[in-house]
Write a protein that holds these residues in place. Structure first.
Motif, mmCIF file in Angstrom:
data_model
loop_
_atom_site.group_PDB
_atom_site.id
_atom_site.type_symbol
_atom_site.label_atom_id
_atom_site.label_comp_id
_atom_site.label_asym_id
_atom_site.label_seq_id
_atom_site.Cartn_x
_atom_site.Cartn_y
_atom_site.Cartn_z
ATOM 1 N N LYS A 1 0.681 -1.194 -0.219
ATOM 2 C CA LYS A 1 0.044 0.044 -0.111
ATOM 3 C C LYS A 1 0.897 1.272 0.035
ATOM 4 O O LYS A 1 0.807 2.104 -0.971
ATOM 5 N N LEU A 2 1.474 1.298 0.970
ATOM 6 C CA LEU A 2 2.333 2.635 1.288
ATOM 7 C C LEU A 2 3.370 3.076 -0.036
ATOM 8 O O LEU A 2 3.641 3.913 -0.573
ATOM 9 N N THR A 3 4.208 2.034 0.028
ATOM 10 C CA THR A 3 5.241 2.385 -1.112
ATOM 11 C C THR A 3 4.751 2.405 -2.487
ATOM 12 O O THR A 3 5.547 3.134 -3.551
ATOM 13 N N SER A 4 3.749 1.621 -2.757
ATOM 14 C CA SER A 4 3.320 1.650 -4.258
ATOM 15 C C SER A 4 1.988 2.663 -4.430
ATOM 16 O O SER A 4 1.618 2.729 -5.317
ATOM 17 N N ALA A 5 2.034 3.440 -3.494
ATOM 18 C CA ALA A 5 0.930 4.687 -3.681
ATOM 19 C C ALA A 5 1.241 5.637 -4.422
ATOM 20 O O ALA A 5 2.598 5.881 -4.438
ATOM 21 N N PRO A 6 0.403 6.263 -5.180
ATOM 22 C CA PRO A 6 0.940 7.100 -6.216
ATOM 23 C C PRO A 6 1.650 8.332 -5.454
ATOM 24 O O PRO A 6 0.893 8.621 -4.505
ATOM 25 N N ASN A 7 2.695 8.807 -5.956
ATOM 26 C CA ASN A 7 3.403 10.064 -5.645
ATOM 27 C C ASN A 7 4.245 9.788 -4.420
ATOM 28 O O ASN A 7 5.053 10.592 -4.100
ATOM 29 N N VAL A 8 4.148 8.568 -3.827
ATOM 30 C CA VAL A 8 5.035 8.360 -2.789
ATOM 31 C C VAL A 8 6.688 8.029 -3.427
ATOM 32 O O VAL A 8 6.914 7.208 -4.243
ATOM 33 N N ALA A 9 7.573 8.989 -2.982
ATOM 34 C CA ALA A 9 8.952 8.764 -3.405
ATOM 35 C C ALA A 9 9.839 7.804 -2.513
ATOM 36 O O ALA A 9 10.674 7.161 -2.973
ATOM 37 N N HIS A 10 9.527 8.057 -1.362
ATOM 38 C CA HIS A 10 10.394 7.437 -0.295
ATOM 39 C C HIS A 10 9.516 7.426 1.142
ATOM 40 O O HIS A 10 8.843 8.412 1.564
ATOM 41 N N VAL A 11 9.972 6.209 1.699
ATOM 42 C CA VAL A 11 9.401 6.012 3.077
ATOM 43 C C VAL A 11 10.609 5.761 4.062
ATOM 44 O O VAL A 11 11.367 4.676 3.869
ATOM 45 N N LYS A 12 10.695 6.317 5.010
ATOM 46 C CA LYS A 12 11.588 5.798 6.273
ATOM 47 C C LYS A 12 10.827 5.379 7.435
ATOM 48 O O LYS A 12 9.941 6.241 8.041
ATOM 49 N N SER A 13 11.010 4.149 8.014
ATOM 50 C CA SER A 13 10.059 3.448 9.035
ATOM 51 C C SER A 13 11.037 3.592 10.240
ATOM 52 O O SER A 13 12.190 3.295 10.402
ATOM 53 N N ALA A 14 10.488 4.014 11.429
ATOM 54 C CA ALA A 14 11.132 3.733 12.627
ATOM 55 C C ALA A 14 9.905 2.900 13.741
ATOM 56 O O ALA A 14 8.808 3.568 13.908
ATOM 57 N N LEU A 15 10.622 1.930 13.961
ATOM 58 C CA LEU A 15 9.616 0.849 14.877
ATOM 59 C C LEU A 15 9.799 1.490 16.348
ATOM 60 O O LEU A 15 10.836 1.779 16.990
ATOM 61 N N SER A 16 8.456 1.550 16.946
ATOM 62 C CA SER A 16 8.534 2.236 18.428
ATOM 63 C C SER A 16 8.761 1.135 19.392
ATOM 64 O O SER A 16 7.961 -0.189 19.068
ATOM 65 N N ILE A 17 9.608 0.913 20.214
ATOM 66 C CA ILE A 17 9.995 0.203 20.996
ATOM 67 C C ILE A 17 8.890 0.146 22.084
ATOM 68 O O ILE A 17 8.539 -0.939 22.848
ATOM 69 N N ARG A 18 8.643 1.401 22.931
ATOM 70 C CA ARG A 18 7.839 1.460 23.873
ATOM 71 C C ARG A 18 7.125 3.089 23.774
ATOM 72 O O ARG A 18 8.093 3.821 23.599
ATOM 73 N N SER A 19 6.224 3.023 24.558
ATOM 74 C CA SER A 19 5.657 4.564 24.789
ATOM 75 C C SER A 19 5.644 4.630 26.066
ATOM 76 O O SER A 19 5.098 4.077 26.957
ATOM 77 N N SER A 20 6.217 5.553 26.672
ATOM 78 C CA SER A 20 6.328 5.926 27.969
ATOM 79 C C SER A 20 5.603 7.162 28.543
ATOM 80 O O SER A 20 5.390 7.627 29.499
ATOM 81 N N LYS A 21 4.978 7.724 27.438
ATOM 82 C CA LYS A 21 4.022 8.933 27.756
ATOM 83 C C LYS A 21 2.968 9.079 26.616
ATOM 84 O O LYS A 21 3.237 8.766 25.524
ATOM 85 N N HIS A 22 1.796 9.145 27.238
ATOM 86 C CA HIS A 22 0.758 9.162 26.189
ATOM 87 C C HIS A 22 -0.564 10.140 26.668
ATOM 88 O O HIS A 22 -1.122 9.726 27.517
ATOM 89 N N LEU A 23 -0.444 11.348 26.359
ATOM 90 C CA LEU A 23 -1.303 12.058 26.898
ATOM 91 C C LEU A 23 -2.130 12.900 25.787
ATOM 92 O O LEU A 23 -1.541 13.384 24.727
ATOM 93 N N PRO A 24 -3.479 12.949 25.611
ATOM 94 C CA PRO A 24 -4.106 13.529 24.542
ATOM 95 C C PRO A 24 -4.486 14.769 24.826
ATOM 96 O O PRO A 24 -4.262 15.431 25.858
ATOM 97 N N GLY A 25 -4.672 15.618 23.743
ATOM 98 C CA GLY A 25 -5.071 16.872 23.669
ATOM 99 C C GLY A 25 -3.946 17.720 24.035
ATOM 100 O O GLY A 25 -2.695 17.477 23.292
#
Length: 182
Positions: free
Chosen positions: A128-152
């Motif tokens: 999907k992502l890299t084959s989408a029209p107009n996408v030239a490049h994608v750099k992925s970063a895997l999240s190891i853990r989330s230590s803070k999640h505050l909405p708003g």
């Protein structure tokens, strides 16, 4: 969004609802120091003026089998407004993409993507992502853990009200609902 006068009570209501959207109106009014009917009027005014966009439950992704979160930086080959909008429309059709932010700088978009596992993300990336029209490049970063999640946003209840030049000529009434300014 039209300009609206927010006082300390309005900011308190916003902060408390942001922290717990299921709070009863009675509890919200108690915390704000007003009675329930004016509190409900204020909440409705905050909703109508666009300060409150909606309510939702904070779902644990792991509990539903989404063990991987990836942040993908996406560069497009064209930044024409029509192409940017087409890309945004396309990613809005992909449920795995949970957030999308347009960026200034080296990449055009930052996507937050949830997947069952790394293989699930790779399938999404290649089909999907890299084959989408107009996408030239994608750099992925895997999240190891989330230590803070505050909405708003951080809401300072004690910040000063809107400057007098923007206020109505009426005297402040702590139980008055949020109202449009000039």
């Amino acid at each position: 969004m039209r300009r609206v006068k927010l006082d300390r009570i309005d900011r308190r209501i916003l902060r408390d609802l942001q922290n717990d959207g299921r709070m009863t109106n009675v509890e919200l009014a108690r915390r704000a120091g007003i009675s329930a009917p004016p509190c409900l009027r204020r909440v409705r005014a905050l909703e109508e003026s666009g300060f409150i966009r909606g309510y939702h439950a904070d779902i644990n992704p792991d509990a539903l089998g989404f063990g991987v979160t990836v942040f993908a930086q996406v560069g497009l080959s064209s930044q024409a407004e029509a192409d940017l909008r087409k890309f945004e429309e396309l990613i809005n059709s992909w449920p795995m993409v949970r957030e999308c932010n347009m960026l200034a700088g080296e990449f055009d978009f930052l996507l937050k993507i949830v997947a069952e596992d790394w293989d699930d993300y790779q399938r999404f990336l290649t089909t999907k992502l890299t084959s989408a029209p107009n996408v030239a490049h994608v750099k992925s970063a895997l999240s190891i853990r989330s230590s803070k999640h505050l909405p708003g946003v951080p809401i300072d209840v004690d910040s000063p009200d809107i400057p007098e030049s923007l206020e109505d000529d009426e005297e402040d009434d702590e139980t008055a609902p949020v109202r449009a300014g000039r």
